[in-house]
Design an enzyme around this catalytic site. Structure first.
Site, short mmCIF file in Angstrom:
data_model
loop_
_atom_site.label_atom_id
_atom_site.label_comp_id
_atom_site.label_asym_id
_atom_site.label_seq_id
_atom_site.Cartn_x
_atom_site.Cartn_y
_atom_site.Cartn_z
N PHE A 198 0.79 -1.25 -0.11
CA PHE A 198 -0.21 0.05 -0.02
C PHE A 198 0.87 1.33 -0.03
O PHE A 198 1.73 1.49 0.94
CB PHE A 198 -0.97 0.01 1.13
N GLY A 199 0.60 2.27 -0.86
CA GLY A 199 1.40 3.47 -0.93
C GLY A 199 0.59 4.49 -0.72
O GLY A 199 -0.69 4.67 -1.19
N TYR A 200 1.00 5.42 0.14
CA TYR A 200 0.29 6.72 0.57
C TYR A 200 0.84 7.93 0.19
O TYR A 200 0.33 9.23 0.53
CB TYR A 200 -0.19 6.51 2.25
N GLY A 201 2.20 7.72 -0.09
CA GLY A 201 2.85 9.09 -0.39
C GLY A 201 3.63 9.11 -1.58
O GLY A 201 2.67 8.92 -2.54
N SER A 202 5.02 9.23 -1.70
CA SER A 202 5.71 9.00 -2.85
C SER A 202 5.36 7.84 -3.67
O SER A 202 5.53 8.12 -4.94
CB SER A 202 7.27 9.13 -2.67
N GLU A 247 13.60 3.63 0.99
CA GLU A 247 12.94 4.17 2.01
C GLU A 247 13.62 3.96 3.38
O GLU A 247 13.03 3.40 4.38
CB GLU A 247 11.44 3.60 2.29
C1 BEZ Z 1 4.51 5.50 0.53
O1 BEZ Z 1 3.68 4.63 0.86
O2 BEZ Z 1 4.09 6.35 -0.61
C2 BEZ Z 1 5.48 5.52 1.03
C3 BEZ Z 1 6.62 4.57 1.37
C4 BEZ Z 1 7.60 4.91 2.11
C5 BEZ Z 1 7.95 5.88 2.63
C6 BEZ Z 1 7.03 7.07 2.60
C7 BEZ Z 1 5.87 6.66 2.00
#
Ligand code: BEZ
Length: 186
Positions: free
Chosen positions: A24-28, A99
């Site tokens: 699941f991605g929530y940012g970049s 990360e």
């Molecule tokens: C993300 O899910 O987009 C994410 C992954 C690692 C670090 C910060 C955000």
């Protein structure tokens, strides 16, 4: 300050033996999918909120002038919208490196927008990691973001790319859009 989490993440054996894992991605990860994936689906996770509370010394800032990037904070009843990627386990080597500044893999239940759900992984920087900056007024967060840049580019671009991606997906996030509005002041 850096806090290399690569070795800890490599010991994470939750999905050992699986040939495919949902991430699941929530940012970049929403706007920068620089890794191979089998498929991606709009999704969300429950009980977490996205916040610019993690310091970035290696991507959007420097050791002496860290930027601010996203992490998730526990928030009962909240829903965090993002993008889920079905990947092969080899991809985690790349992501663990990308990360490595405080983010740990955590198993979560991922709810897909079109119905079903699957257990998968998310990267979270918790408040005990060395790069954690924590809560601050959203205007102060915007000021720090406006002033920061690192090897991956201006911190400002990280925020606007994310805000643009959420808008194009039709997803709201009051914290992200409030910080984006304040950014115009700097
Ligand atoms: C993300 O899910 O987009 C994410 C992954 C690692 C670090 C910060 C955000």
């Amino acid at each position: 300050m850096s806090h290399n989490t690569i070795a800890i993440n490599q010991r994470m054996d939750k999905f050992d033996g699986h040939h495919r894992v949902w991430l699941f991605g929530y940012g970049s990860l929403i706007f920068k999918a620089d890794f191979p994936f089998i498929e991606r689906r709009l999704a969300s996770i429950e009980g977490w909120s996205r916040r610019f509370w993690q310091g970035s010394h290696d991507h959007r800032g420097t050791e002496t002038a860290p930027g601010r990037v996203l992490t998730l904070t526990p928030d009962p009843g909240a829903v965090c919208a993002g993008m889920a990627y079905l990947i092969t386990p080899e991809v985690f080597a790349h992501l663990d490196h990308r990360e490595k500044n405080g983010y740990l893999r955590l198993a979560v239940n991922i709810n897909f927008d079109d119905g079903d759900s699957e257990e998968g992984l998310v990267y979270i920087a918790t408040d005990d990691n060395a790069a954690y900056l924590g809560e601050a007024p959203e205007r102060d967060i915007a000021r720090q973001i406006a002033a920061s840049a690192g090897p991956s580019g201006p911190n400002r671009d990280y925020l606007t790319n994310l805000a643009d991606a959420l808008r194009s997906l039709g997803k709201d996030d009051p914290h992200v859009f409030a910080v984006e509005r304040h950014l115009a002041e700097f």
